[in-house]
Motif scaffolding. Structure first.
Motif, PDB file in Angstrom:
ATOM      1  N   HIS A  66      25.733  40.618  47.641  1.00 38.65           N
ATOM      2  CA  HIS A  66      26.763  39.584  47.768  1.00 38.65           C
ATOM      3  C   HIS A  66      27.876  40.057  48.718  1.00 38.65           C
ATOM      4  N   SER A  67      29.132  39.866  48.386  1.00 40.10           N
ATOM      5  CA  SER A  67      30.191  40.062  49.378  1.00 40.10           C
ATOM      6  C   SER A  67      30.454  41.508  49.764  1.00 40.10           C
ATOM      7  N   VAL A  68      29.762  42.454  49.141  1.00 38.45           N
ATOM      8  CA  VAL A  68      29.825  43.830  49.645  1.00 38.45           C
ATOM      9  C   VAL A  68      29.369  43.859  51.108  1.00 38.45           C
ATOM     10  N   PRO A 218      40.334  43.182  40.600  1.00 35.85           N
ATOM     11  CA  PRO A 218      41.336  44.155  40.133  1.00 35.85           C
ATOM     12  C   PRO A 218      40.936  44.892  38.863  1.00 35.85           C
ATOM     13  N   LYS A 219      39.939  44.368  38.138  1.00 42.38           N
ATOM     14  CA  LYS A 219      39.510  45.016  36.896  1.00 42.38           C
ATOM     15  C   LYS A 219      38.248  45.857  37.091  1.00 42.38           C
ATOM     16  N   ARG A 220      37.878  46.098  38.325  1.00 47.66           N
ATOM     17  CA  ARG A 220      36.661  46.868  38.599  1.00 47.66           C
ATOM     18  C   ARG A 220      37.026  48.321  38.908  1.00 47.66           C
ATOM     19  N   ILE A 221      36.841  48.802  40.131  1.00 43.99           N
ATOM     20  CA  ILE A 221      37.164  50.210  40.410  1.00 43.99           C
ATOM     21  C   ILE A 221      38.596  50.536  40.001  1.00 43.99           C
ATOM     22  N   LYS A 222      39.513  49.648  40.275  1.00 41.62           N
ATOM     23  CA  LYS A 222      40.930  49.914  40.001  1.00 41.62           C
ATOM     24  C   LYS A 222      41.323  49.667  38.546  1.00 41.62           C
ATOM     25  N   GLY A 223      40.416  49.063  37.780  1.00 43.11           N
ATOM     26  CA  GLY A 223      40.779  48.536  36.462  1.00 43.11           C
ATOM     27  C   GLY A 223      41.423  49.502  35.503  1.00 43.11           C
ATOM     28  N   LEU A 224      40.939  50.750  35.438  1.00 42.77           N
ATOM     29  CA  LEU A 224      41.473  51.729  34.483  1.00 42.77           C
ATOM     30  C   LEU A 224      42.181  52.891  35.181  1.00 42.77           C
ATOM     31  N   ALA A 232      40.596  51.762  48.694  1.00 40.75           N
ATOM     32  CA  ALA A 232      40.142  50.874  49.768  1.00 40.75           C
ATOM     33  C   ALA A 232      38.747  50.417  49.377  1.00 40.75           C
ATOM     34  N   HIS A 233      38.574  49.130  49.068  1.00 45.97           N
ATOM     35  CA  HIS A 233      37.300  48.725  48.472  1.00 45.97           C
ATOM     36  C   HIS A 233      36.884  47.317  48.878  1.00 45.97           C
ATOM     37  N   LYS A 234      35.634  47.012  48.557  1.00 45.73           N
ATOM     38  CA  LYS A 234      35.084  45.670  48.786  1.00 45.73           C
ATOM     39  C   LYS A 234      34.207  45.293  47.608  1.00 45.73           C
ATOM     40  N   THR A 235      34.491  44.136  47.060  1.00 48.70           N
ATOM     41  CA  THR A 235      33.772  43.632  45.899  1.00 48.70           C
ATOM     42  C   THR A 235      32.617  42.724  46.327  1.00 48.70           C
ATOM     43  N   GLY A 236      31.752  42.440  45.369  1.00 46.93           N
ATOM     44  CA  GLY A 236      30.692  41.455  45.560  1.00 46.93           C
ATOM     45  C   GLY A 236      30.393  40.791  44.237  1.00 46.93           C
ATOM     46  N   THR A 237      30.318  39.453  44.233  1.00 49.08           N
ATOM     47  CA  THR A 237      30.167  38.728  42.971  1.00 49.08           C
ATOM     48  C   THR A 237      29.252  37.523  43.159  1.00 49.08           C
ATOM     49  N   THR A 249      27.601  41.942  40.146  1.00 47.14           N
ATOM     50  CA  THR A 249      29.018  42.218  39.909  1.00 47.14           C
ATOM     51  C   THR A 249      29.237  43.626  40.451  1.00 47.14           C
ATOM     52  N   ASN A 250      29.812  43.726  41.641  1.00 43.68           N
ATOM     53  CA  ASN A 250      29.806  44.984  42.391  1.00 43.68           C
ATOM     54  C   ASN A 250      31.203  45.369  42.875  1.00 43.68           C
ATOM     55  N   ASP A 251      31.351  46.652  43.151  1.00 36.30           N
ATOM     56  CA  ASP A 251      32.551  47.136  43.826  1.00 36.30           C
ATOM     57  C   ASP A 251      32.216  48.468  44.491  1.00 36.30           C
ATOM     58  N   VAL A 252      32.607  48.600  45.750  1.00 33.99           N
ATOM     59  CA  VAL A 252      32.372  49.845  46.488  1.00 33.99           C
ATOM     60  C   VAL A 252      33.657  50.202  47.221  1.00 33.99           C
ATOM     61  N   GLY A 253      33.921  51.497  47.363  1.00 39.30           N
ATOM     62  CA  GLY A 253      35.135  51.843  48.095  1.00 39.30           C
ATOM     63  C   GLY A 253      35.441  53.326  48.132  1.00 39.30           C
ATOM     64  N   ILE A 254      36.629  53.625  48.615  1.00 38.63           N
ATOM     65  CA  ILE A 254      37.111  54.995  48.756  1.00 38.63           C
ATOM     66  C   ILE A 254      38.378  55.140  47.919  1.00 38.63           C
TER      67      ILE A 254
END
Length: 296
Positions: A66-68, A218-224, A232-237, A249-254
């Motif tokens: 998806h949007s990744v 905001p509740k994915r990589i950064k969530g906790l 610096a990230h990009k989600t995909g849903t 339901t994805n998230d990738v980043g640095i």
């Protein structure tokens, strides 16, 4: 004194690899426990960008993007900027016909009848806001998915497959599965990007900024993570079908760690029957576990 100090140095030299392995074993055990909540397939790839430590869990599985995909598309566009084909301040005319109605698009919501906007702003819409119309406009502008594929192949990235636009995926449920990636390859691309091996410094800095400005997920990589953590990230849903199945339901980043080092991470939760909160929590918990292990 020297007779005592030398054995200590030698001891630390031999114990360091065992300590790293113990940390990775602990993190892997946490990931296995966390993924049991997913009710689907979870793929994880983690790379210490300075230490080069790696950890993969289903990292070679072909998972829905998806949007990744907007991350490699952005790199492709910026490569063309570096080659002089475009400029970030070049005005682009986005017509009303480019503003497809049945898709996620803050750009269309703001400019329903079309607008003239700079290439830099379009990239920001595509990456920071995950705008589907901005994505398809840019994808068409550069010549289609095959241009992105050729760029990735040129970088030695062969585990990312982009053949469908956002509009293509919206036409039929099964089309979304044609855009897939291996988490390990996404992390390889993040590494190439971070090391500045693909783009000019100006383009690299620009992409890093708009990825850091990402407001989706905001509740994915950064969530906790701590509220001031830099990611610096990009989600995909994806959507969810009538059977309650959510393909992506994805998230990738640095992630910039507390010790000043950096972590490339990709977490994909695919073909899951868990609800959105549970899917996102899987990503957040894995990211927090990695933060705790690698951030010391």
């Amino acid at each position: 004194m020297k007779k005592i100090f030398l054995p200590l140095i030698l001891l630390s030299f031999f114990l360091a690899p065992q300590f790293v392995l113990a940390q990775q074993d602990s993190l892997r055990a946490q990931i296995v426990r966390i993924t049991s909540q997913s009710k689907g397939i979870v793929g994880v790839s983690i790379l210490g960008l300075e230490s080069r430590d790696t950890l993969n869990y289903n990292g070679s599985s072909r998972l829905v993007m998806h949007s990744v995909m907007k991350f490699p598309i952005a790199m492709t566009v910026l490569n063309l900027v570096d080659k002089g084909k475009y400029k970030l301040d070049k005005m682009m005319k986005v017509g009303k016909d480019d503003m497809h109605p049945n898709t996620y698009s803050p750009l269309r919501d703001k400019y329903p009848n079309g607008t003239e906007i700079t290439l830099g702003e379009l990239l920001s819409y595509m990456v920071s806001l995950s705008d589907n119309n901005a994505c398809d406009f840019l994808l068409k502008k550069i010549g289609g998915p095959e241009v992105v594929q050729n760029y990735l192949y040129g970088l030695g990235i062969k585990g990312i497959n982009i053949v469908a636009s956002e509009a293509d995926m919206a036409k039929a449920w099964e089309v979304q599965y044609t855009n897939w990636c291996k988490p390990t390859e996404v992390v390889r691309l993040l590494d190439v990007f971070y090391q500045g091996k693909a783009l000019s410094k100006t383009s690299n800095d620009f992409l890093m900024k708009i990825m850091t400005d990402t407001s989706t997920g905001p509740k994915r990589i950064k969530g906790l993570l701590p509220s001031d953590a830099v990611v610096a990230h990009k989600t995909g849903t994806s959507g969810t079908n009538d059977e309650g199945l959510t393909p992506a339901t994805n998230d990738v980043g640095i992630i910039t760690l507390p010790n000043g080092k950096h972590l490339a991470i990709a977490v994909f939760v695919c073909n899951s029957k868990a609800d959105e909160a549970a899917r996102e929590l899987v990503i957040a918990q894995i990211s927090k576990a990695a933060w705790d292990v690698y951030g010391n």
